[in-house]
Design a protein around this motif. Structure first.
Motif, mmCIF file in Angstrom:
data_model
loop_
_atom_site.group_PDB
_atom_site.id
_atom_site.type_symbol
_atom_site.label_atom_id
_atom_site.label_comp_id
_atom_site.label_asym_id
_atom_site.label_seq_id
_atom_site.Cartn_x
_atom_site.Cartn_y
_atom_site.Cartn_z
ATOM 1 N N ALA A 19 0.808 -1.411 -0.004
ATOM 2 C CA ALA A 19 0.032 -0.080 -0.010
ATOM 3 C C ALA A 19 0.702 1.338 0.140
ATOM 4 C CB ALA A 19 -0.839 0.021 1.254
ATOM 5 N N GLU A 20 1.935 1.329 0.874
ATOM 6 C CA GLU A 20 2.905 2.221 0.694
ATOM 7 C C GLU A 20 3.680 2.541 -0.680
ATOM 8 O OE1 GLU A 20 5.322 1.738 4.167
ATOM 9 O OE2 GLU A 20 3.614 2.069 5.663
ATOM 10 N N THR A 21 3.965 1.499 -1.043
ATOM 11 C CA THR A 21 4.727 1.579 -2.373
ATOM 12 C C THR A 21 4.088 1.925 -3.443
ATOM 13 O OG1 THR A 21 5.998 -0.561 -1.669
ATOM 14 C CG2 THR A 21 5.966 0.065 -3.966
ATOM 15 N N ILE A 22 2.758 1.863 -3.668
ATOM 16 C CA ILE A 22 1.954 2.180 -4.882
ATOM 17 C C ILE A 22 1.100 3.429 -4.519
ATOM 18 C CG2 ILE A 22 1.899 -0.097 -5.853
ATOM 19 C CD1 ILE A 22 -0.981 -0.260 -4.866
ATOM 20 N N ALA A 23 1.019 4.175 -3.175
ATOM 21 C CA ALA A 23 0.283 5.096 -3.034
ATOM 22 C C ALA A 23 0.434 6.232 -3.997
ATOM 23 C CB ALA A 23 0.514 5.328 -1.782
ATOM 24 N N PRO A 24 1.739 6.634 -4.177
ATOM 25 C CA PRO A 24 2.260 7.589 -4.916
ATOM 26 C C PRO A 24 1.491 7.735 -6.562
ATOM 27 C CG PRO A 24 4.021 7.154 -3.831
ATOM 28 C CD PRO A 24 3.134 6.102 -3.738
ATOM 29 N N VAL A 25 1.416 6.581 -6.900
ATOM 30 C CA VAL A 25 1.204 6.149 -8.420
ATOM 31 C C VAL A 25 -0.165 5.542 -8.797
ATOM 32 C CG1 VAL A 25 3.318 6.355 -9.030
ATOM 33 C CG2 VAL A 25 2.450 3.972 -8.538
ATOM 34 N N LYS A 26 -0.994 5.192 -7.509
ATOM 35 C CA LYS A 26 -1.900 4.457 -7.790
ATOM 36 C C LYS A 26 -3.225 5.089 -8.608
ATOM 37 C CE LYS A 26 -4.667 5.365 -3.522
ATOM 38 N NZ LYS A 26 -5.198 4.706 -2.214
ATOM 39 N N ASP A 27 -3.405 6.217 -8.985
ATOM 40 C CA ASP A 27 -4.387 7.029 -9.572
ATOM 41 C C ASP A 27 -4.163 7.063 -11.140
ATOM 42 O OD1 ASP A 27 -5.836 7.311 -7.430
ATOM 43 O OD2 ASP A 27 -4.869 8.864 -6.531
ATOM 44 N N LYS A 28 -2.781 6.713 -11.487
ATOM 45 C CA LYS A 28 -2.525 6.747 -12.933
ATOM 46 C C LYS A 28 -3.062 5.644 -13.539
ATOM 47 C CE LYS A 28 1.749 9.502 -12.208
ATOM 48 N NZ LYS A 28 3.164 9.662 -12.257
ATOM 49 N N PRO A 29 -3.531 6.129 -14.862
ATOM 50 C CA PRO A 29 -4.314 5.022 -15.572
ATOM 51 C C PRO A 29 -3.140 3.935 -16.310
ATOM 52 C CG PRO A 29 -4.316 6.970 -16.578
ATOM 53 C CD PRO A 29 -3.681 7.352 -15.601
ATOM 54 N N LEU A 30 -3.537 2.757 -16.381
ATOM 55 C CA LEU A 30 -2.859 1.731 -17.005
ATOM 56 C C LEU A 30 -3.397 0.645 -17.529
ATOM 57 C CD1 LEU A 30 -2.066 -1.286 -15.081
ATOM 58 C CD2 LEU A 30 -1.992 0.787 -13.568
ATOM 59 N N VAL A 31 -2.937 -0.095 -18.716
ATOM 60 C CA VAL A 31 -3.539 -1.136 -19.474
ATOM 61 C C VAL A 31 -2.519 -2.259 -19.125
ATOM 62 C CG1 VAL A 31 -4.065 -1.990 -21.668
ATOM 63 C CG2 VAL A 31 -4.408 0.420 -21.211
ATOM 64 N N VAL A 32 -3.478 -3.347 -18.822
ATOM 65 C CA VAL A 32 -2.668 -4.783 -18.641
ATOM 66 C C VAL A 32 -2.683 -5.737 -19.885
ATOM 67 C CG1 VAL A 32 -2.770 -4.571 -16.180
ATOM 68 C CG2 VAL A 32 -4.726 -5.661 -17.184
ATOM 69 N N PHE A 33 -1.870 -6.767 -19.886
ATOM 70 C CA PHE A 33 -2.092 -7.498 -21.193
ATOM 71 C C PHE A 33 -3.141 -8.257 -20.891
ATOM 72 C CE2 PHE A 33 -1.331 -11.871 -22.629
ATOM 73 C CZ PHE A 33 -1.077 -11.487 -24.124
ATOM 74 N N HIS A 34 -3.781 -9.040 -19.812
ATOM 75 C CA HIS A 34 -5.211 -9.729 -19.632
ATOM 76 C C HIS A 34 -5.398 -9.488 -18.218
ATOM 77 C CE1 HIS A 34 -3.388 -13.078 -17.423
ATOM 78 N NE2 HIS A 34 -4.600 -13.705 -17.266
ATOM 79 N N ASP A 35 -6.778 -9.442 -18.265
ATOM 80 C CA ASP A 35 -7.591 -8.703 -17.281
ATOM 81 C C ASP A 35 -7.513 -9.854 -15.879
ATOM 82 O OD1 ASP A 35 -9.259 -7.505 -15.685
ATOM 83 O OD2 ASP A 35 -11.042 -7.991 -16.600
ATOM 84 N N ALA A 36 -6.073 -9.720 -15.406
ATOM 85 C CA ALA A 36 -6.018 -10.740 -14.285
ATOM 86 C C ALA A 36 -5.694 -10.108 -12.826
ATOM 87 C CB ALA A 36 -4.638 -11.434 -14.525
ATOM 88 N N TYR A 37 -5.812 -8.717 -12.743
ATOM 89 C CA TYR A 37 -5.533 -8.099 -11.683
ATOM 90 C C TYR A 37 -6.575 -7.179 -10.772
ATOM 91 C CZ TYR A 37 -1.361 -8.585 -14.446
ATOM 92 O OH TYR A 37 -0.239 -9.088 -14.967
ATOM 93 N N GLN A 38 -7.818 -7.714 -10.992
ATOM 94 C CA GLN A 38 -8.976 -7.071 -10.587
ATOM 95 C C GLN A 38 -8.653 -7.149 -8.664
ATOM 96 O OE1 GLN A 38 -13.073 -7.199 -11.624
ATOM 97 N NE2 GLN A 38 -12.625 -8.914 -12.592
ATOM 98 N N TYR A 39 -8.071 -8.292 -8.180
ATOM 99 C CA TYR A 39 -8.140 -8.375 -6.845
ATOM 100 C C TYR A 39 -7.226 -7.463 -6.345
ATOM 101 C CZ TYR A 39 -11.213 -12.225 -7.614
ATOM 102 O OH TYR A 39 -12.338 -13.165 -7.974
#
Length: 331
Positions: free
Chosen positions: A213-233
């Motif tokens: 949570a601390e690692t990604i806090a600064p960037v979590k609002d930036k939009p991204l696209v993934v290869f396949h839809d595996a990351y919902q959780y």
């Protein structure tokens, strides 16, 4: 000194006896193998089926895998939605084993497949013609063309939910509890060890959760696209902003029209990054990002590039967090 030496020798014999008495455990894929290895630490070593850089989405059983399943006292797998290749071998070879389907673990958060926005819909294929192949693979993310048998053998076995459940650390804890319970019931002599290992594992997962949570806090609002839809959780738990996927099912490569559509959406949504996966063709990501401002990176949701064992789950989750941060921050 002699008494101490005798006590030490006795303790070692007891440990060896406990290890020898441990059930033969086989686990399907790396993330849950890691959880099982943590629960069995000091008691025994579970065997892994999908080794190395192989993907459960495209895996074909080998004779050594069949022998392992046939000799198992206990098999842990996610279920037919993830490892369709394993369904028939379990029915044929594991009749004497306790088979634990972890997508049925108590306390799991389950999320449905997405079919909207920049996510590829399940009801049609890339080119808009011919529905059979596309629907089969996308409705069942674990479908393997090499597994044999008709598609309907695997179709909608357990409803339409995303089976990458371990990417939510709370789901990992729920599955670890199911593993510990099954092992303790099958092997009561080592139940105390399994229980203690579960307490230790839960503590490690809680610490990992805070770290990510601390690692990604600064960037979590930036939009991204993934290869396949595996990351919902992962997204749901940490608030990451995934705006689309190149494909729903990695064993079904998108056609030219789909690739062009994703490239347009990357531009329209101003996606900061598009992420590949190590088992699949990285050039596809280059095509998608060509002519856009998006950077490219790699995410590994199943631990393909990681060494199996009790630390793999932690390495997997950290690698997703650090690779997200690196690409989204432009580092």
């Amino acid at each position: 000194m002699k008494a101490r030496a005798l006590l030490l020798a006795s303790s070692m014999l007891l440990s060896a006896s406990a290890a020898a008495a441990a059930p033969e455990v086989v686990v399907s894929i790396k993330p849950i193998h890691s959880l099982a290895a943590s629960i069995m630490k000091g008691v025994g070593e579970p065997k892994l089926i999908v080794e190395g850089a192989a993907s459960p989405h495209t895996f074909t059983m080998k004779p050594s895998n069949a022998r392992a399943v046939e000799g198992a006292d206990m098999v842990f797998w996610m279920g037919p939605g993830m490892e369709a290749f394993l369904k028939k071998p379990l029915e044929a070879l594991a009749s004497d084993a306790t088979v634990v389907e972890l997508d049925d673990a108590e306390g799991l958060t389950k999320l449905p497949f997405r079919e909207a926005g920049a996510f590829e819909a399940h009801e049609h294929d890339d080119e808009g013609h011919g529905h059979d192949h596309e629907e089969t693979a996308e409705d069942d993310p674990g479908h393997d063309d090499h597994a044999g048998g008709p598609a309907e053998d695997h179709h909608h076995d357990h409803g339409e939910f995303d089976t990458h459940l371990w990417l939510d650390p709370m789901n990992a804890k729920a599955m670890a509890a199911a593993i510990e319970k099954a092992l303790a019931e099958a092997d009561p002599e080592n139940a105390e060890a399994y229980a203690a290992n579960l307490v230790s594992l839960n503590g490690r997962i809680d610490a990992l959760d805070k770290e990510i949570a601390e690692t990604i806090a600064p960037v979590k609002d930036k939009p991204l696209v993934v290869f396949h839809d595996a990351y919902q959780y992962f997204e749901n738990h940490y608030g990451v902003r995934v705006v689309g996927s190149v494909t729903v099912s990695p064993e079904v490569m998108p056609g030219a029209e789909r690739v062009q559509e994703i490239r347009r959406k990357v531009q329209e949504l101003d996606a900061a990054c598009v992420f590949a996966e190590p088992q699949f063709e990285p050039k596809l990501i280059q095509v998608v990002t060509e002519g856009t401002d998006a950077r490219s990176g790699t995410l590994d949701p199943e631990g393909a590039t990681l060494t199996e064992g009790s630390d793999l789950y932690f390495d997997l989750m950290r690698s997703i967090a650090t690779n997200l941060k690196a690409c989204l921050s432009g580092a």
